[in-house]
Every structure is written in C-alpha cells, then in structure tokens.
Scaffold this active site. Structure first.
Site, PDB file in Angstrom:
ATOM      1  N   CYS A   9      60.856 -15.563 -27.018  1.00 24.49           N
ATOM      2  CA  CYS A   9      62.269 -14.902 -27.525  1.00 24.49           C
ATOM      3  C   CYS A   9      62.100 -14.970 -29.905  1.00 24.49           C
ATOM      4  O   CYS A   9      61.258 -15.351 -29.732  1.00 24.49           O
ATOM      5  CB  CYS A   9      62.690 -16.135 -26.912  1.00 24.49           C
ATOM      6  SG  CYS A   9      62.889 -17.099 -25.125  1.00 24.49           S
ATOM      7  N   ARG A  69      59.469  -9.605 -28.321  1.00 32.25           N
ATOM      8  CA  ARG A  69      59.439 -10.979 -28.018  1.00 32.25           C
ATOM      9  C   ARG A  69      60.150 -11.144 -27.153  1.00 32.25           C
ATOM     10  O   ARG A  69      60.078 -12.499 -26.248  1.00 32.25           O
ATOM     11  CB  ARG A  69      60.127 -11.829 -29.297  1.00 32.25           C
ATOM     12  CG  ARG A  69      59.033 -11.575 -30.390  1.00 32.25           C
ATOM     13  CD  ARG A  69      59.877 -12.704 -31.926  1.00 32.25           C
ATOM     14  NE  ARG A  69      59.393 -13.906 -31.706  1.00 32.25           N
ATOM     15  CZ  ARG A  69      58.515 -14.423 -31.993  1.00 32.25           C
ATOM     16  NH1 ARG A  69      57.815 -13.491 -32.623  1.00 32.25           N
ATOM     17  NH2 ARG A  69      58.386 -15.516 -31.653  1.00 32.25           N
ATOM     18  N   TRP A  78      63.435 -13.569 -23.911  1.00 30.37           N
ATOM     19  CA  TRP A  78      61.772 -13.757 -22.348  1.00 30.37           C
ATOM     20  C   TRP A  78      62.516 -14.547 -21.663  1.00 30.37           C
ATOM     21  O   TRP A  78      61.829 -16.444 -22.219  1.00 30.37           O
ATOM     22  CB  TRP A  78      60.378 -13.679 -23.502  1.00 30.37           C
ATOM     23  CG  TRP A  78      59.944 -12.976 -21.779  1.00 30.37           C
ATOM     24  CD1 TRP A  78      59.175 -11.846 -21.254  1.00 30.37           C
ATOM     25  CD2 TRP A  78      58.804 -14.026 -21.414  1.00 30.37           C
ATOM     26  NE1 TRP A  78      58.404 -11.956 -21.000  1.00 30.37           N
ATOM     27  CE2 TRP A  78      58.244 -13.226 -20.733  1.00 30.37           C
ATOM     28  CE3 TRP A  78      58.089 -15.770 -21.706  1.00 30.37           C
ATOM     29  CZ2 TRP A  78      56.830 -14.216 -19.756  1.00 30.37           C
ATOM     30  CZ3 TRP A  78      57.563 -15.977 -20.598  1.00 30.37           C
ATOM     31  CH2 TRP A  78      56.792 -15.600 -20.278  1.00 30.37           C
ATOM     32  N   ASN A  80      64.486 -20.714 -29.675  1.00 33.79           N
ATOM     33  CA  ASN A  80      62.643 -20.652 -28.749  1.00 33.79           C
ATOM     34  C   ASN A  80      61.829 -21.523 -28.455  1.00 33.79           C
ATOM     35  O   ASN A  80      62.108 -21.870 -29.861  1.00 33.79           O
ATOM     36  CB  ASN A  80      62.158 -19.362 -30.152  1.00 33.79           C
ATOM     37  CG  ASN A  80      60.974 -18.656 -29.748  1.00 33.79           C
ATOM     38  OD1 ASN A  80      60.920 -18.726 -28.234  1.00 33.79           O
ATOM     39  ND2 ASN A  80      60.153 -18.406 -30.695  1.00 33.79           N
ATOM     40  N   GLY A  81      61.310 -21.070 -27.110  1.00 30.61           N
ATOM     41  CA  GLY A  81      60.504 -22.561 -27.260  1.00 30.61           C
ATOM     42  C   GLY A  81      61.299 -23.435 -25.323  1.00 30.61           C
ATOM     43  O   GLY A  81      61.760 -22.785 -24.669  1.00 30.61           O
ATOM     44  N   GLU A 113      38.949  -4.631 -21.649  1.00 32.14           N
ATOM     45  CA  GLU A 113      40.492  -4.424 -22.900  1.00 32.14           C
ATOM     46  C   GLU A 113      40.763  -2.790 -22.102  1.00 32.14           C
ATOM     47  O   GLU A 113      42.094  -2.788 -22.127  1.00 32.14           O
ATOM     48  CB  GLU A 113      39.785  -4.804 -23.568  1.00 32.14           C
ATOM     49  CG  GLU A 113      40.960  -3.819 -24.587  1.00 32.14           C
ATOM     50  CD  GLU A 113      42.250  -4.977 -24.768  1.00 32.14           C
ATOM     51  OE1 GLU A 113      42.267  -5.378 -24.225  1.00 32.14           O
ATOM     52  OE2 GLU A 113      43.558  -3.950 -25.461  1.00 32.14           O
ATOM     53  N   LYS A 149      44.684  -2.570 -20.641  1.00 34.67           N
ATOM     54  CA  LYS A 149      45.827  -1.964 -21.222  1.00 34.67           C
ATOM     55  C   LYS A 149      46.677  -0.616 -20.676  1.00 34.67           C
ATOM     56  O   LYS A 149      47.811  -1.115 -20.053  1.00 34.67           O
ATOM     57  CB  LYS A 149      45.176  -0.535 -22.442  1.00 34.67           C
ATOM     58  CG  LYS A 149      45.840  -0.535 -23.784  1.00 34.67           C
ATOM     59  CD  LYS A 149      45.956  -1.489 -24.785  1.00 34.67           C
ATOM     60  CE  LYS A 149      46.398  -2.966 -24.671  1.00 34.67           C
ATOM     61  NZ  LYS A 149      46.397  -3.905 -25.189  1.00 34.67           N
ATOM     62  N   GLU A 160      48.977  -3.360 -17.823  1.00 30.74           N
ATOM     63  CA  GLU A 160      50.292  -3.363 -19.167  1.00 30.74           C
ATOM     64  C   GLU A 160      51.159  -2.167 -19.330  1.00 30.74           C
ATOM     65  O   GLU A 160      52.079  -2.489 -18.917  1.00 30.74           O
ATOM     66  CB  GLU A 160      49.828  -3.241 -20.365  1.00 30.74           C
ATOM     67  CG  GLU A 160      49.247  -5.062 -20.728  1.00 30.74           C
ATOM     68  CD  GLU A 160      49.524  -5.416 -22.181  1.00 30.74           C
ATOM     69  OE1 GLU A 160      49.971  -6.693 -22.263  1.00 30.74           O
ATOM     70  OE2 GLU A 160      48.689  -4.294 -22.290  1.00 30.74           O
ATOM     71  N   HIS A 191      28.221  -6.449  -6.980  1.00 30.35           N
ATOM     72  CA  HIS A 191      28.194  -7.982  -6.162  1.00 30.35           C
ATOM     73  C   HIS A 191      29.521  -7.897  -5.275  1.00 30.35           C
ATOM     74  O   HIS A 191      29.907  -9.209  -5.457  1.00 30.35           O
ATOM     75  CB  HIS A 191      27.913  -8.700  -7.003  1.00 30.35           C
ATOM     76  CG  HIS A 191      26.441  -8.332  -7.240  1.00 30.35           C
ATOM     77  ND1 HIS A 191      25.832  -8.636  -6.868  1.00 30.35           N
ATOM     78  CD2 HIS A 191      26.421  -8.355  -8.734  1.00 30.35           C
ATOM     79  CE1 HIS A 191      24.487  -8.379  -7.884  1.00 30.35           C
ATOM     80  NE2 HIS A 191      24.374  -8.691  -8.672  1.00 30.35           N
ATOM     81  N   LYS A 232      55.516 -10.147 -26.035  1.00 27.13           N
ATOM     82  CA  LYS A 232      54.288  -9.556 -27.326  1.00 27.13           C
ATOM     83  C   LYS A 232      53.826 -11.249 -28.179  1.00 27.13           C
ATOM     84  O   LYS A 232      52.476 -11.299 -27.690  1.00 27.13           O
ATOM     85  CB  LYS A 232      54.833  -9.209 -28.823  1.00 27.13           C
ATOM     86  CG  LYS A 232      54.417  -9.097 -30.187  1.00 27.13           C
ATOM     87  CD  LYS A 232      53.208  -7.734 -29.306  1.00 27.13           C
ATOM     88  CE  LYS A 232      52.419  -7.503 -30.825  1.00 27.13           C
ATOM     89  NZ  LYS A 232      51.281  -6.523 -29.733  1.00 27.13           N
TER      90      LYS A 232
HETATM   91  C1  AGP Z   1      47.807  -7.386 -25.740  1.00 23.51           C
HETATM   92  O1  AGP Z   1      47.836  -6.151 -24.834  1.00 23.51           O
HETATM   93  C2  AGP Z   1      48.924  -8.502 -24.659  1.00 23.51           C
HETATM   94  N1  AGP Z   1      50.111  -7.541 -24.575  1.00 23.51           N
HETATM   95  C3  AGP Z   1      48.550  -9.914 -24.538  1.00 23.51           C
HETATM   96  O2  AGP Z   1      47.382 -10.343 -23.307  1.00 23.51           O
HETATM   97  C4  AGP Z   1      48.227 -10.957 -26.057  1.00 23.51           C
HETATM   98  O3  AGP Z   1      46.665 -10.087 -26.386  1.00 23.51           O
HETATM   99  C5  AGP Z   1      47.858 -12.217 -25.426  1.00 23.51           C
HETATM  100  O4  AGP Z   1      49.425 -12.668 -25.247  1.00 23.51           O
HETATM  101  C6  AGP Z   1      47.538 -13.163 -26.659  1.00 23.51           C
HETATM  102  O5  AGP Z   1      48.374 -13.065 -27.962  1.00 23.51           O
HETATM  103  P1  AGP Z   1      47.745 -13.432 -29.144  1.00 23.51           P
HETATM  104  O6  AGP Z   1      46.849 -12.256 -29.424  1.00 23.51           O
HETATM  105  O7  AGP Z   1      49.596 -13.008 -29.946  1.00 23.51           O
HETATM  106  O8  AGP Z   1      47.639 -14.729 -29.372  1.00 23.51           O
END
Ligand code: AGP
Length: 602
Positions: A2, A27, A74, A100-101, A478, A482, A485, A501, A597
């Site tokens: 959040c 966020r 969020w 937030n939390g 990665e 990506k 996502e 495997h 994020k």
């Molecule tokens: C990346 O595209 C993601 N949104 C997510 O995996 C992110 O890398 C992960 O939550 C870690 O975040 P940070 O690097 O802020 O710790």
C-alpha cells in the site's frame, strides 16, 4: 504493501494528496481514498478501483482544507471493496487513519473495543487504529497522547498517518514499513516513498522504526521508541521529478527499459578503473574474512542474486542464492564467516528483510544491494551498496535487474580478489573493458531489436519456455517471470539441461522455446535441438554468429561481448519481448493484476 501520503501546510491539501496517490499507485491499486480536515470536521472519499476512479468521485469537490491523508491499497485483510478502502474512521467519525503493513493483534483489539461498544464496518485490520485512538480520546487524552497510547497497543508492522478532528496536526508512526517526510517551506508531506512528493520537494527526512510524529504546518516533533524527542538528519535526494514521469513513452515499463543506457552508466560510475582493470566499490566494511556468501532475494531480485552467485562460484567463492521466503527452512545456519547479501530493489520486501535479520542474528556480516537510499534493507545491513538505477515505477522490474546484476558482478570480482581461495575471472580485463561499453551496447539493442515483430509471431501460444545455462539460467528465469507478469500467459524458465528431465513433456509446436546462449556452451545448443525435434519453435537469443543460430527458427540478436554483458543484453531483448507481447494483448502493463511493486508482508 500500500501507499500512504499525508500533507499539512499553508497550501490546499487535496491536490498534493491526489498527485501523491498517483505516484504511489505502483504500490497497490485495489482501492484508494482521501480524508481531509475541514472547518466542520473530517471529509472522507474512498472507493474500490484505481486512483482515477477516486478522482472522478472528488472531481467536483471544492475544498480549502490544508491537512489530509491518502491511501492506495493492495488488499491483505478483506477484498478490495469500498468499505475496506482506506482511510478508515472510528465509529464517531472523529479520527481517520491510513495504514501500510499488518496489525497482527487486530482480532484481540477488535474484540476488546467491540466489548466497549465501538462498532466496526470493514474486514480490515486497519479499522482498529482509529477506534483505538478514539478509545483513548474518550478517556480524556489529548490527540498526541491518544495516538501514542494507540500505537503502543499495536503489534506488527506499520506506517500510519492519521487526522483527528479538532487538531491541526498529522499524527504518524513507523514500525517496519517505510515512511519518509518531505520538507518544503511551511508545507510537509509524509509518504511511503519519495516520488509521492518529489514534484514539491527533494528535501527529506527518513524516519526510524519506533518513531511517532506530530506534523504541523509550523514544524515537526519526532518521538523515538524510547519516548525521547529525536532529531533526524535532513537530506537531499538526487532523484529528479522528471524521472517519475512517463515522458514520451506509453508505459513506465517501456520508459524504464529505454532508460537502461543511462541507469547503467550511473550504476557503474566511479566503480571501476578501465585502464587498471580494477574495481572500487568504496566499501568501509572489511570482507576479507568471508568464507561463503548467501544472496537472499525475491522475484526479479532473486534472479539477479542467482546471476551474482553463479559468478562468485566461477571465481572460487562459495555462494548460494536463496529465495528469501524460504530462508528459514532452507538456508541452514550462517556462521560469522558468512556474508549475507540482501538483494532488493525497494529495500522493503518483508521476506528479504526477515531473511537478512535472521542471518545477522546468527552472526553473519551483511550487505544490502538496493536501489532505495535509506530503505529498511539499507539500514538493516552492515553496509548498503546502492545500485543507483533511479526511480522504478513500473511494477515489472526492468532497469533495476540490470543494475543489480552489474553491481553484483563488480562485487563478485572484488570478493574474489580479497578473500582466501577466490580468484577473479581470468577475463576480468575484458569484462571491465566491455562493462564500459555496456550502455552503448544496450542502446544498440534497443534501436535494432526484433522483439516487437516477434511478439506478434508468437502471440496466443499455449506456453512460453525460456532456457539457459549458468548466467543464462538466471536470465531465462527472469525472462519467463517478466513474460508472465505482464502478459498473463504461462511462461517458465528452466536450466536448459533440466528440460529433458520432465518439462520436455510439455513441449509441442505451440510452445516456443527461447534459448539464451551467448557463450560457448554446446550443451544449451543440444538442449534446444531436443526441443526442436519435438516440434517446438526455437527462438535463439544470441550473438549473430553463434552456433545456436542454425538450430533456431527466429532470432533476437545481441552484440558479442564478454558473456556477462551479452547475457544482460539478452535480458534486455526479453524485456522488450514481454513488453510488446503485453501491448498486443492489451494488458495493464504498469499495474499487472494482483501485483504490487513492493511486497511488505510475508
Ligand atoms: C519484479 O518484476 C517483480 N515485480 C517482483 O518479483 C520483485 O522483483 C520482488 O517482489 C522483489 O522486490 P524487491 O526487489 O523490491 O525486493
């Protein structure tokens, strides 16, 4: 998770609150809301949906309020409904709070307050906060004392901002969730992150865990966790307001992909000497006694950690990348000779912070490789190494992966140099020389990439596989993360040798296999051939004269450089592929569904 924003000062509050929420929307974007203090009391507007929905609700509002709070959510406790949106108020509408939390003991508190006659209307943990404050106000406490009492009853992690009827102050607290104060003459901004108020001021003050604040238009009072008045250092951030704008790009993700030549330059600036082939990270901490390295991280940062671990192992420094969320069950016990490196863009990821704290408790030395100055990870670790990528707003991390991987590359060579048994790569000179050309090479890839065309060629397939070996495996993983996502399509990244495997059972003519191969690994070429034999289209991500070119149906070319650089360039190609595929599919690229994020809950 959040985003929270608050403003108090001599200017009208609604505008900076809305702007702040727009900047913080990365966020969380399930619901949004604002509360301001007007002459007659508190006005609250909130709704499920995005900040743009909230804006429609308050479009015609005329407000002279100079004090208010805002939130973009969020969801954790309760679905994203209007009722669960923040700000939450007490049952007499005297107190409004954003949070937030997680309040871990909210059920106990709610039960107690309910017994005392306080009524609740949402499913959230947050709603106990305004009601607790109300409880203490009802027992004769002044607003600040009521707020302090309420905060001391809370267990969990939080950043909180509140407005209380009859008071001209914002009351706020930080415990385990970020909160930064922006200072402009006669105006103060409190936010989860600097971009929320960067358009107004770059003068900031970072708060510590345990801090309680009263912010008025004429000043700030900070009380530390011991209950003493505290001073915190005032700093200037070196991010520019323009860095948080989309500029000519349709999405932040595309802007941030294109920002990489510049961000990489900043990452590398002053950190190596090309002529002498030397690396200088300007670290104060003595790492010469390190015997093994644990890199803890999540998501994209975990893939950068894999990249770093792979390089360290190549240099004879024993290293392991560990998913931070698995740390307590799979890391074993680090020793005093262990170096724990938390790799985290935001520096606020709860899983990563928990792992870092565990490692420290066991006696490990620690570093934080992070993008955000004064973030929780930067403060928790013995020393931070900033990746200097500039603000990243798109939920899908792009430029920060490149900057993390480059920073870890430099760190790996530095550790190999200074620790017993370590030996820098015998190609170090070539590596250092090619790193100085990396920004130009990224620019070349951005200008010539065939990813946009290719995204149309392979649209609506059954699944997308990415394979690679060593450094290439972290890029494959990665690439797949990506892709899933931002496209919502099924994608997986594999160590290329693992295909046979099990995953090979999934391979058909409807599963393109992106083969990342920039070095002389014959094995990956063979693995691509195995997939091709089963009908899979092969897309080689490789230098133009690489052997894998002959096996492939399509190509995404990268300049032939030191493998470290070529693999990072391969990743840029895959970033573009994900972006353009998501564009074709009309996805919410900067705010993919269900994501946010930075994830500040475990
Ligand atoms: C990346 O595209 C993601 N949104 C997510 O995996 C992110 O890398 C992960 O939550 C870690 O975040 P940070 O690097 O802020 O710790």
């Amino acid at each position: 998770m959040c985003g929270i924003i608050a403003h108090v000062g001599d200017r009208e509050a609604l505008d900076p609150l809305v702007t702040g929420l727009e900047k913080l929307e990365y966020r969380g974007y399930d619901s949004a809301g604002i509360a301001v203090k007007n002459g007659h009391g508190l006005d609250v507007w909130k709704c499920s949906g995005q900040v743009s929905d909230l804006k429609r609700t308050i479009d015609t509002v005329e407000s002279n309020a100079t004090l208010g709070i805002g939130h973009t959510r969020w969801s954790t406790h309760g679905p994203p409904t209007d009722e669960n949106a923040h700000p939450h108020t007490d049952d007499s509408d005297r107190v409004a709070a954003v949070h937030n939390g997680i309040i871990e003991n909210y059920e106990t508190l709610k039960e107690k307050l309910s017994e005392d006659g306080y009524e609740f209307t949402s499913d959230t943990d947050t709603e106990v906060i305004p009601n607790l404050i109300s409880y203490y106000l009802d027992r004769g406490n002044e607003p600040l004392a009521a707020f302090e009492h309420a905060v001391s009853d809370l267990d969990g992690s939080y950043a909180i901002a509140t407005v209380i009827e009859g008071s001209d102050s914002i009351f706020a607290a930080r415990q385990g969730s970020p909160l930064v104060l922006g200072l402009e003459e006669d105006n103060y901004y409190l936010a989860s992150d600097v971009p929320a108020f960067l358009g107004q001021t770059d003068t900031v003050l970072y708060l510590d865990d345990g801090d309680v604040l009263e912010v008025r238009s004429d000043g700030v009072e900070i009380i530390d966790e011991e209950g003493h008045l505290a001073q915190r250092e005032v700093e200037q951030v070196d991010w520019q307001p323009g860095e948080t704008e989309k500029a000519q790009f349709d999405h932040y993700m595309l802007k941030e992909i294109h920002n990489q030549p510049e961000s990489l330059q900043k990452t590398l600036e002053g950190r190596f000497d090309r002529d002498r082939g030397e690396i200088d990270l300007d670290l104060e901490i003595d790492l010469s006694g390190v015997e093994s390295v644990q890199l803890v991280a999540c998501g994209t940062s975990y893939h950068a950690a894999m990249f770093g671990a792979s390089l360290l192992n190549q240099c004879g420094v024993s290293a392991r990348a560990i998913r931070a969320s698995e740390y307590d069950v799979s890391a074993g016990t680090p020793s005093e000779e262990t170096l724990c490196i938390a790799v985290t863009q935001s520096g606020e990821t709860a899983d990563t912070l928990t792992a870092l704290k565990r490692a420290k408790k066991a006696g490990a030395t620690s570093l934080a490789v992070t993008n955000v100055v004064q973030s929780s990870a930067a403060r928790e670790a013995d020393e931070p190494i900033y990746i200097r990528a500039g603000p990243e707003i798109g939920v899908a991390a792009t430029k920060t992966f490149s900057s993390q991987a480059v920073t870890l590359t430099l760190l790996s060579q530095y550790l190999a140099e200074i620790t017993d048994g370590g030996e820098p790569l015998d190609t170090l000179e070539e590596l250092v020389s090619d790193l100085s050309e990396l920004s130009d090479a990224v620019e070349q890839v951005l200008q010539t990439s065939g990813a946009e065309r290719l995204s149309r060629t392979y649209l609506n397939e059954k699944a997308y596989f990415f394979i690679g070996r060593g450094l290439g495996c972290s890029v494959a993983k990665e690439g797949a993360l990506k892709f899933k996502e931002v496209t919502y399509e099924h994608a997986e990244g594999f160590a290329s040798g693992e295909l046979k495997h099990g995953p090979l059972a999934l391979v058909t003519e409807r599963t393109p296999v992106f083969t990342i191969c920039v070095d002389d690994s014959q094995k990956t070429v063979t693995n691509a051939e195995e997939a091709k034999t089963r009908g899979a289209p092969i897309v080689a991500v490789c230098p133009p004269d690489h052997e894998v070119v002959d096996t492939a149906d399509e190509h995404l070319y990268v300049p032939d450089m030191h493998p470290v650089c070529s693999y990072l360039l391969a990743n840029v190609q895959l970033q573009l592929l994900s972006y353009y595929s998501a564009t074709e599919l009309d996805r919410a690229i900067d705010k993919p569904r269900n994501l946010a994020k930075s994830v500040t809950v475990e």
